[in-house]
Scaffold this active site. Structure first.
Site, PDB file in Angstrom:
ATOM      1  N   GLU A 139     -25.955  19.394  50.054  1.00 53.76           N
ATOM      2  CA  GLU A 139     -27.312  18.840  50.116  1.00 53.76           C
ATOM      3  C   GLU A 139     -27.297  17.336  49.933  1.00 53.76           C
ATOM      4  O   GLU A 139     -28.020  16.608  50.611  1.00 53.76           O
ATOM      5  CB  GLU A 139     -28.208  19.502  49.053  1.00 53.76           C
ATOM      6  CG  GLU A 139     -28.716  20.873  49.430  1.00 53.76           C
ATOM      7  CD  GLU A 139     -27.678  21.991  49.278  1.00 53.76           C
ATOM      8  OE1 GLU A 139     -26.570  21.731  48.750  1.00 53.76           O
ATOM      9  OE2 GLU A 139     -27.967  23.124  49.695  1.00 53.76           O
ATOM     10  N   HIS A 146     -33.123  31.275  42.966  1.00 54.83           N
ATOM     11  CA  HIS A 146     -33.703  31.097  44.296  1.00 54.83           C
ATOM     12  C   HIS A 146     -35.209  31.279  44.306  1.00 54.83           C
ATOM     13  O   HIS A 146     -35.802  31.431  45.355  1.00 54.83           O
ATOM     14  CB  HIS A 146     -33.114  32.123  45.282  1.00 54.83           C
ATOM     15  CG  HIS A 146     -31.639  32.061  45.432  1.00 54.83           C
ATOM     16  ND1 HIS A 146     -30.770  32.515  44.483  1.00 54.83           N
ATOM     17  CD2 HIS A 146     -30.868  31.563  46.444  1.00 54.83           C
ATOM     18  CE1 HIS A 146     -29.527  32.335  44.887  1.00 54.83           C
ATOM     19  NE2 HIS A 146     -29.555  31.749  46.073  1.00 54.83           N
TER      20      HIS A 146
END
Lengths: 335, 379, 78
Positions: A69, A138
């Site tokens: 990321e 998540h």
């Protein structure tokens, strides 16, 4: 029939399809626009938003990246400064924490640090929220954190229409814009009004008018809140539901005008209460509209725990329609 | 089973006409609820109930005219029956649903309701809360005082001729039965006016005080020290009041007079008394007084205001035993440290019932009012 | 606020305080408190209502300027 052939027909569409159509239209319209992220091209996106787009538009425009990321968000910032209009997709807000340095220290500050010489016209989209049993790593709703940062714009499309039309003004904006898509919205279907071809990324919207109490929410909680408003109507309580749409900068004028009419406020947010967006809204209402209030402000938020995996515990941890109804009823009826 | 009866709203009331029921059979009522509206010679009055329970039967239908004491409705599960002269409804205690600390004595009221009450001059002590944890809400304030412009239509039942008759009956009885004595004291009002001027200079008009509020406070504190003048003469003997409940004489536009009670006036701060005055005047003139306000006073005060006469010799309202009059404030020569100077002065008078007290006690009362007004800064 | 608006406002406020009065025949120079029988509470309510509707601060020292209809209109339309 010939007369109606030129009139666009209303079309039922899922939120997922609306996201995809938005990306597709933006890429076709502007050669500077491209999308990159993990598993977006060959796999079609972890929520299947970009399924088929790489085949249609080419892997130059829909680009798979390494699992880093910090790397691909940084590359997006560089591309934006250099004149491109990148859309960066991060799988979930939970993973965006790996790119916090790029987003907060670079994207949000470069226009300021360069004395306005460099804009960062970057769009970062990511999923957020719980409800799919994806467990604590998540499932969190961290958009409120990003709404803390000057230099960023933060959007939370809740409706199919906003999913379809918020991307273009986000790309047109010279600031980095973060778009949060709640995971429980992708399968929602709605009829898209073909006469609406653009939306603003400035204002909150009243999704249901009412005179007795204001329910402020956004994103995945909008539909639970609308359900609550329907249930309240059976009690004779007319709730006004405001969809914030834009989490930074907040459109407090719409919220305060509503509270000035209804004099009561419940804030519904899947984020936690402590140090949160819901806390910010409540504070601003108290600061700016204290004398309009006829009851304490109440919040319906996620329990202060990491979101559990087990389905019943996950549901128990999240804001639910019954809790919204109870909070609203308590303020109107004086329970 | 308890009976809810037509209350007596003063010694001069013999009967009343039921013009409205605010409850239906099956309704749960609690102490202080307004359950009916009764037309009397003083206009339509909201009647409060002093029991808790379930309304099991409405006995007198709307339109019925019945003597005082007639059963109007029956209650089930009622306890603690006490006819009039009970305290007004306090805001209900906060249920323990909230972790917020409850400050005793301070009414729970929303910010919007507090602002509205201030703007309309409503005394929040008289408003019952129905909001979260029993808080007073905007709707509760509006129920007590509708928006200006939405002034309540004149209640059915106010008949100026009937009120004239009621005043005639009460005053005749007073002059027939009560051996009045009269006292008068001329008081220097400069300290009181100086305080008001200083306070009002810093306040927007809706929060300003009238001299009447200071006179009321000084009078209430003095009356508290002179219990012989605070109460009623009944069955040949004096019965002291259960608090200093000052009846405030209010002239109605177009003629007539009522004197509803400001309860426990000696225990209420100045701003609170001013709010109570505004509230009472407004409601008296729109005929929205409550039964307890008319039956409660233990002494009456009449303040003539700045367009009145210099002094008044009051006629006691039976069965009370005293009445205090406050004249117009006028500038007159006054001796200060041996020399003459102009001073604002006011004549404060007392009519006492000689059966219940002697002139000496009355004189002490007036002297105490004088003393308090000289120390107006501390009132 | 112009004079016409000020006069409308004053009439509106007075009509609530003295609903029985015929304001159309109220002489502009007459002392309103005498003419309409306003006691000190009525007059304070009059001043309070003007303040709330216009946000004009009206100190007590200025009260005499508002004793007549003409005076009140002039004061509010300054």
């Amino acid at each position: 029939m010939s007369a109606s052939a030129s009139v666009p027909m209303p079309q039922a569409m899922t939120y997922r399809e609306a996201c995809k159509q938005a990306i597709r239209a933006a890429i076709i319209a502007d050669p500077r626009v491209f999308l990159m992220g993990e598993d977006v091209a060959r796999y079609g996106g972890c929520y299947a938003v970009t399924k088929g787009l790489a085949g249609e538009l080419g892997e130059e425009r829909i680009r798979d990246t390494p699992l880093s990321e910090v790397g691909f968000v940084g590359a997006g910032i560089g591309a934006a400064i250099a004149g491109m209009r990148p859309i960066i997709e991060i799988m979930t807000v939970n993973f965006s924490l790996l790119a916090l340095d790029q987003i907060v220290n670079n994207a949000a500050t470069i226009a300021h640090m360069s004395g306005g010489q460099f804009a960062v016209p970057l769009v970062i989209s990511m999923s957020t929220g719980a409800g799919r049993q994806l467990a604590a790593q998540h499932s969190h709703s961290l958009e409120g954190w990003y709404a803390h940062i000057p230099g960023l714009k933060v959007l939370a499309p809740a409706t199919v229409e906003d999913a379809r039309h918020m991307l273009q003004p986000a790309l047109d904006d010279p600031n980095p814009v973060l778009i949060f898509e709640h995971v429980m919205l992708y399968n929602r279907e709605d009829v898209l009004d073909p006469n609406v071809t653009e939306v603003d990324i400035v204002s909150a919207k009243i999704r249901r008018p009412g005179r007795d109490i204001t329910l402020v929410t956004y994103g995945g909680s909008l539909f639970k809140t609308l359900e609550a408003a329907t249930a309240l109507q059976q009690d004779g309580i007319e709730a006004e539901v405001i969809d914030l749409r834009v989490l930074r900068p907040l459109d407090m004028a719409t919220v305060i005008a509503s509270v000035a009419r209804t004099r009561r406020l419940v804030i519904v947010d899947e984020g936690w209460k402590s140090g949160s967006l819901s806390a910010e809204i409540a504070t601003r209402v108290v600061e700016e509209a204290f004398f309009e209030l006829d009851a304490p402000i109440r919040r319906v938020c996620a329990r202060e725990v990491p979101i559990p995996y087990a389905a019943h515990l996950e549901q128990a941890a999240l804001p639910q329609t019954a809790a919204i109804v109870a909070a609203a009823r308590g303020l109107v009826r004086g329970a | 089973m308890t009976d809810f009866r037509m209350p007596s709203l003063g010694a001069d009331m013999e009967a009343g006409t039921l013009v409205e029921w605010r409850v239906k059979p099956g309704a749960t009522v609690k102490r202080g609820d307004v359950v009916a509206v009764v037309e009397t010679q003083k206009g339509a009055i909201e009647i409060e109930i002093f029991n808790e329970g379930l309304v099991s039967e409405i006995v007198v239908p709307v339109g019925g005219r019945v003597p005082v004491g007639t059963v109007l409705a029956r209650l089930e599960g009622a306890a603690g029956a006490r006819e009039p002269a009970a305290p007004p409804p306090l805001p209900p205690p906060a249920p323990p649903v909230s972790a917020l600390p409850v400050t005793p004595g301070r009414p729970r009221i929303s910010p919007a309701a507090r602002r509205l009450a201030a703007a309309r001059g409503i005394d929040i002590q008289r408003v019952a809360g129905t909001g979260p944890a029993g808080a007073i809400t905007v709707a509760d304030v509006e129920a007590v005082s509708p928006a200006p412009g939405a002034m309540p239509p004149q209640r059915p039942g106010f008949d100026p001729a009937a009120m004239r008759q009621a005043i005639a009956a009460a005053m005749s009885r007073s002059k027939r039965e009560i051996p009045h004595y009269y006292l008068s004291q001329t008081v220097d009002a400069s300290a009181a006016l100086a305080r008001l001027e200083r306070m009002n200079r810093e306040r927007p008009p809706p929060e300003r005080l009238l001299p009447a509020a200071l006179f009321l406070r000084a009078t209430a504190l003095a009356v508290a020290k002179t219990p012989e003048l605070n109460g009623v003469w009944e069955d040949g003997r004096f019965r002291p009041g259960d608090g200093v409940h000052i009846g405030w004489a209010i002239a109605l536009r177009g003629g007539g007079l009522v004197a509803p009670a400001i309860r426990n006036a000696d225990r209420r701060p100045l701003d609170d008394l001013m709010a109570a005055l505004r509230d009472l005047v407004l409601r008296a003139r729109s005929f929205a007084l409550r039964s307890s306000e008319l039956s409660d006073p233990t002494i009456t005060v009449t303040s003539l205001g700045d367009r009145g006469a210099d002094a008044v010799l009051p006629i006691i309202y039976p069965p009370q035993v005293a009445m205090i009059g406050i004249g117009r404030i006028v500038t007159r020569p006054w001796v200060i440290d041996g020399t003459l100077g102009p001073r604002p002065i006011v004549a404060i008078t007392l009519a006492g019932d000689h059966r219940a007290s002697d002139g000496h006690r009355g004189g002490l009362l007036l002297a105490e009012i004088d003393r308090l007004l000289q120390e107006a800064e501390t009132l | 606020m112009n004079a016409a608006e000020a006069k409308r406002l004053v009439f509106d406020v007075l009509s609530r305080i003295a609903p029985e009065a015929d304001l159309a025949v109220l002489p502009g120079a007459a002392h309103m408190r005498e003419e309409l029988d306003l006691d000190s509470m009525d007059f304070l309510n009059f001043i309070s209502a003007l303040h709330e509707r216009t946000r004009v601060d009206i100190p007590e020292a200025d009260y005499p300027k508002l004793f007549t209809l003409d005076g009140a209109v002039a004061y509010l339309s300054r």
